[in-house]
Write a protein that holds these residues in place. Structure first.
Motif, PDB file in Angstrom:
ATOM      1  N   VAL A 156       0.844  -1.195   0.000  1.00 53.27           N
ATOM      2  CA  VAL A 156       0.000   0.000   0.000  1.00 53.27           C
ATOM      3  C   VAL A 156       0.878   1.243   0.000  1.00 53.27           C
ATOM      4  CG1 VAL A 156      -1.766   1.290   1.255  1.00 53.27           C
ATOM      5  CG2 VAL A 156      -1.850  -1.215   1.206  1.00 53.27           C
ATOM      6  N   LYS A 157       0.749   2.050  -1.042  1.00 52.58           N
ATOM      7  CA  LYS A 157       1.499   3.297  -1.127  1.00 52.58           C
ATOM      8  C   LYS A 157       0.573   4.441  -0.728  1.00 52.58           C
ATOM      9  CE  LYS A 157       4.291   6.060  -4.346  1.00 52.58           C
ATOM     10  NZ  LYS A 157       4.842   6.127  -5.724  1.00 52.58           N
ATOM     11  N   ARG A 158       0.846   5.032   0.412  1.00 50.96           N
ATOM     12  CA  ARG A 158       0.010   6.102   0.964  1.00 50.96           C
ATOM     13  C   ARG A 158       0.695   7.440   0.729  1.00 50.96           C
ATOM     14  NH1 ARG A 158      -1.301   7.113   7.387  1.00 50.96           N
ATOM     15  NH2 ARG A 158      -3.214   8.354   7.141  1.00 50.96           N
ATOM     16  N   LEU A 159       0.099   8.289  -0.090  1.00 52.21           N
ATOM     17  CA  LEU A 159       0.711   9.575  -0.391  1.00 52.21           C
ATOM     18  C   LEU A 159       0.607  10.516   0.794  1.00 52.21           C
ATOM     19  CD1 LEU A 159       0.441   8.386  -3.283  1.00 52.21           C
ATOM     20  CD2 LEU A 159       0.207  10.729  -4.060  1.00 52.21           C
ATOM     21  N   SER A 160       1.660  11.271   1.014  1.00 52.75           N
ATOM     22  CA  SER A 160       1.705  12.204   2.127  1.00 52.75           C
ATOM     23  C   SER A 160       0.700  13.326   1.921  1.00 52.75           C
ATOM     24  CB  SER A 160       3.115  12.780   2.278  1.00 52.75           C
ATOM     25  OG  SER A 160       3.133  13.821   3.227  1.00 52.75           O
ATOM     26  N   LYS A 161       0.027  13.725   2.992  1.00 54.86           N
ATOM     27  CA  LYS A 161      -0.936  14.826   2.924  1.00 54.86           C
ATOM     28  C   LYS A 161      -0.244  16.168   2.737  1.00 54.86           C
ATOM     29  CE  LYS A 161      -4.041  12.394   6.106  1.00 54.86           C
ATOM     30  NZ  LYS A 161      -4.745  12.454   7.416  1.00 54.86           N
ATOM     31  N   TYR A 162       1.043  16.214   3.059  1.00 56.82           N
ATOM     32  CA  TYR A 162       1.757  17.497   3.036  1.00 56.82           C
ATOM     33  C   TYR A 162       2.654  17.641   1.808  1.00 56.82           C
ATOM     34  CZ  TYR A 162       0.331  17.009   7.880  1.00 56.82           C
ATOM     35  OH  TYR A 162      -0.405  16.808   9.020  1.00 56.82           O
ATOM     36  N   SER A 163       2.626  16.663   0.921  1.00 55.33           N
ATOM     37  CA  SER A 163       3.452  16.740  -0.274  1.00 55.33           C
ATOM     38  C   SER A 163       2.821  17.682  -1.286  1.00 55.33           C
ATOM     39  CB  SER A 163       3.620  15.349  -0.893  1.00 55.33           C
ATOM     40  OG  SER A 163       4.263  15.451  -2.139  1.00 55.33           O
ATOM     41  N   GLU A 196      -8.854  13.150   2.358  1.00 58.04           N
ATOM     42  CA  GLU A 196      -7.493  13.574   2.035  1.00 58.04           C
ATOM     43  C   GLU A 196      -6.577  12.401   1.693  1.00 58.04           C
ATOM     44  OE1 GLU A 196      -6.104  15.826   5.345  1.00 58.04           O
ATOM     45  OE2 GLU A 196      -7.287  17.595   4.846  1.00 58.04           O
ATOM     46  N   GLU A 197      -7.107  11.200   1.786  1.00 59.18           N
ATOM     47  CA  GLU A 197      -6.296  10.010   1.531  1.00 59.18           C
ATOM     48  C   GLU A 197      -6.255   9.689   0.039  1.00 59.18           C
ATOM     49  OE1 GLU A 197      -4.439   8.496   3.534  1.00 59.18           O
ATOM     50  OE2 GLU A 197      -5.145   9.069   5.523  1.00 59.18           O
ATOM     51  N   LYS A 198      -5.030   9.453  -0.455  1.00 60.54           N
ATOM     52  CA  LYS A 198      -4.814   9.008  -1.829  1.00 60.54           C
ATOM     53  C   LYS A 198      -3.846   7.834  -1.770  1.00 60.54           C
ATOM     54  CE  LYS A 198      -5.712  13.549  -3.734  1.00 60.54           C
ATOM     55  NZ  LYS A 198      -6.179  14.051  -2.432  1.00 60.54           N
ATOM     56  N   ILE A 199      -4.341   6.658  -2.135  1.00 61.71           N
ATOM     57  CA  ILE A 199      -3.621   5.421  -1.884  1.00 61.71           C
ATOM     58  C   ILE A 199      -3.568   4.576  -3.156  1.00 61.71           C
ATOM     59  CG2 ILE A 199      -3.671   3.263  -0.563  1.00 61.71           C
ATOM     60  CD1 ILE A 199      -5.081   4.857   1.673  1.00 61.71           C
ATOM     61  N   LEU A 200      -2.412   3.981  -3.402  1.00 64.17           N
ATOM     62  CA  LEU A 200      -2.235   3.024  -4.487  1.00 64.17           C
ATOM     63  C   LEU A 200      -1.979   1.649  -3.888  1.00 64.17           C
ATOM     64  CD1 LEU A 200       0.098   5.125  -6.804  1.00 64.17           C
ATOM     65  CD2 LEU A 200      -2.311   4.639  -7.185  1.00 64.17           C
ATOM     66  N   VAL A 201      -2.571   0.635  -4.494  1.00 65.47           N
ATOM     67  CA  VAL A 201      -2.425  -0.729  -3.994  1.00 65.47           C
ATOM     68  C   VAL A 201      -1.723  -1.568  -5.062  1.00 65.47           C
ATOM     69  CG1 VAL A 201      -3.625  -2.768  -3.130  1.00 65.47           C
ATOM     70  CG2 VAL A 201      -4.525  -0.485  -2.629  1.00 65.47           C
TER      71      VAL A 201
END
Length: 445
Positions: A156-163, A196-201
């Motif tokens: 699971v790739k969880r993108l940072s909220k602050y990026s 705010e979550e953006k996730i790649l599986v």
């Protein structure tokens, strides 16, 4: 029979016609009081007016509803589409004028079969993104190991909220690899966008990344030369697919050891397409004001001028090939005198006829000297200073699989030298991005 006229006038409201009409009919004239007639006309007029107003009101309501529905559908369509801008300097996807390219991307966005994961499912699979399940951390977020209820392991790739660039990287990666099918590319299983979550599986690869083997004193001996050569060929085939065999020409732009994953059988899987760019069929190179990538792997024309092309990936592949052979990082210092990187060190050894002395000692005597020497020469051909001198990936694959004579490499570019005050860069294993916005340091997955 005739009726007296005066008698008919006396009948105020009970008029009777006693004549028999002919088959053709006959006009009948009736005298009615003017006041009653006016009241009757007024009543019928109000009824017709009320009916017209009602019809008009219903029509307006229907039109408003129809416009609202159309507007909602248009806005939902816009929100659902991946954002593509035409500014190369904005670190975003290029504006594709080629109709086939746009059709391909639109097809991906409309693909209803591409799985969408629920956030609750992701949270349960990763134990609420537990630190114990974290496989790696980069500038755009972290990667976690997850376990679905059906027993399937996932990454699971969880993108940072602050990026600042996380959204663009997320969109880029989904669009680019959603339908790429090749055994040497990591497979994406789905994505999740919620709040705010953006996730790649992704598919989970238990052996993590290549850098966890070739740069690790304990694990590097697990890879004999035969397996290393298979990994080199797998990386080359994967990049060749992106450059030539996929429907769109894709430039990876961040090929490095930590972005090459290994499955259970140690087969190669290229990953992390967040910085990749699409080229039209007739496009050769592009320019950007936003340099993203990893120090030590970027070609000189890209790092210094912002020019990137398929030859940029060839340069990165050459660096990676030499790292696999030597077990050393390109950013390390290899002389007691003026600092030098791995490429310069190998070039010096090549000129002096001592190239075989740079081979990873953990290989022992199991390697084929001619094959290793040939790979070193191919690596030096890939890292030549001028992009026009470097071979394409199709030529690289051919050179790896055949024993035809190779051209002599020209002097490579030495632009990634460490200095005495860059200890942090060396201790960070050369994984820091050259630009201040993007940090692509990744631990082994």
């Amino acid at each position: 029979m005739r009726v007296r006229e005066d008698w008919m006038l006396d009948m105020a409201w009970d008029l009777v016609d006693v004549r028999t009409f002919s088959d053709e009919g006959q006009d009948l004239y009736i005298r009615v009081d003017a006041v009653v007639l006016a009241q009757y006309d007024k009543k019928n007029g109000l009824t017709r007016k009320t009916r017209m107003l009602a019809i008009l009101g219903i029509s307006v309501v229907v039109m408003v509803l129809a416009v609202s529905i159309v507007y909602w559908l248009v806005m939902r369509n816009k929100m659902g589409k991946w954002k593509i801008t035409d500014s190369y300097g904005a670190c975003s996807l290029p504006n594709l004028e080629d109709s086939s390219s746009r059709s391909y991307l639109d097809g991906i966005r409309r693909d209803s079969n591409f799985p969408v994961f629920d956030l609750k499912t992701i949270i349960a699979a990763t134990d609420n993104f537990s630190v114990a399940n974290r496989l790696g951390k980069g500038g755009f977020g972290s990667v976690y190991k997850g376990l679905l209820q059906n027993g399937m392991e996932i990454a699971v790739k969880r993108l940072s909220k602050y990026s600042k660039q996380g959204i663009e990287q997320f969109e880029n990666e989904v669009v680019l690899i959603a339908k790429l099918q090749h055994k040497n590319l990591v497979r994406i299983l789905g994505y999740c966008v919620q709040g705010e979550e953006k996730i790649l599986v992704y598919e989970y690869l238990p052996n993590k990344s290549l850098d966890s083997f070739i740069f690790d004193e304990a694990k590097r001996s697990w890879l004999d030369w035969g397996k290393k050569f298979e990994i080199i060929c797998g990386i080359a085939r994967g990049i060749l697919y992106l450059h030539q065999d996929s429907r769109l020409r894709i430039i990876h732009r961040d090929l490095k050891a930590s972005n090459v994953l290994l499955d259970t059988a140690l087969n190669t899987k290229i990953s992390d397409f967040g910085m990749a760019r699409i080229f039209r069929g007739d496009q050769i190179e592009a320019n950007t004001n936003c340099i993203v990538g990893t120090s030590g792997y970027m070609s000189p024309e890209y790092a210094m001028q912002g020019l990137f092309s398929i030859k940029s990936d060839v340069f990165s592949f050459g660096v990676l090939l030499l790292e696999i052979i030597t077990g050393k990082r390109n950013t390390n210092n290899y002389h007691n005198g003026p600092p030098s990187n791995l490429i310069e060190h190998i070039w010096d050894q090549w000129i002096e006829g001592k190239a075989m002395e740079i081979i990873d000692p953990s290989l022992g005597e199991t390697y084929l000297a001619n094959e290793v020497s040939r790979c070193i020469q191919i690596g030096l051909l890939c890292v030549q200073e001028h992009a026009t001198d470097r071979p394409t990936m199709s030529v690289v694959v051919f050179m790896l699989s055949n024993v035809t004579p190779l051209p002599s490499p020209k002097r490579p570019a030495f632009i990634f030298k460490s200095t005495s005050n860059t200890k942090d860069q060396t201790t960070n294993e050369g994984a820091n991005s050259i630009n201040e916005i993007t940090v692509t340091k990744m631990d082994g997955r």
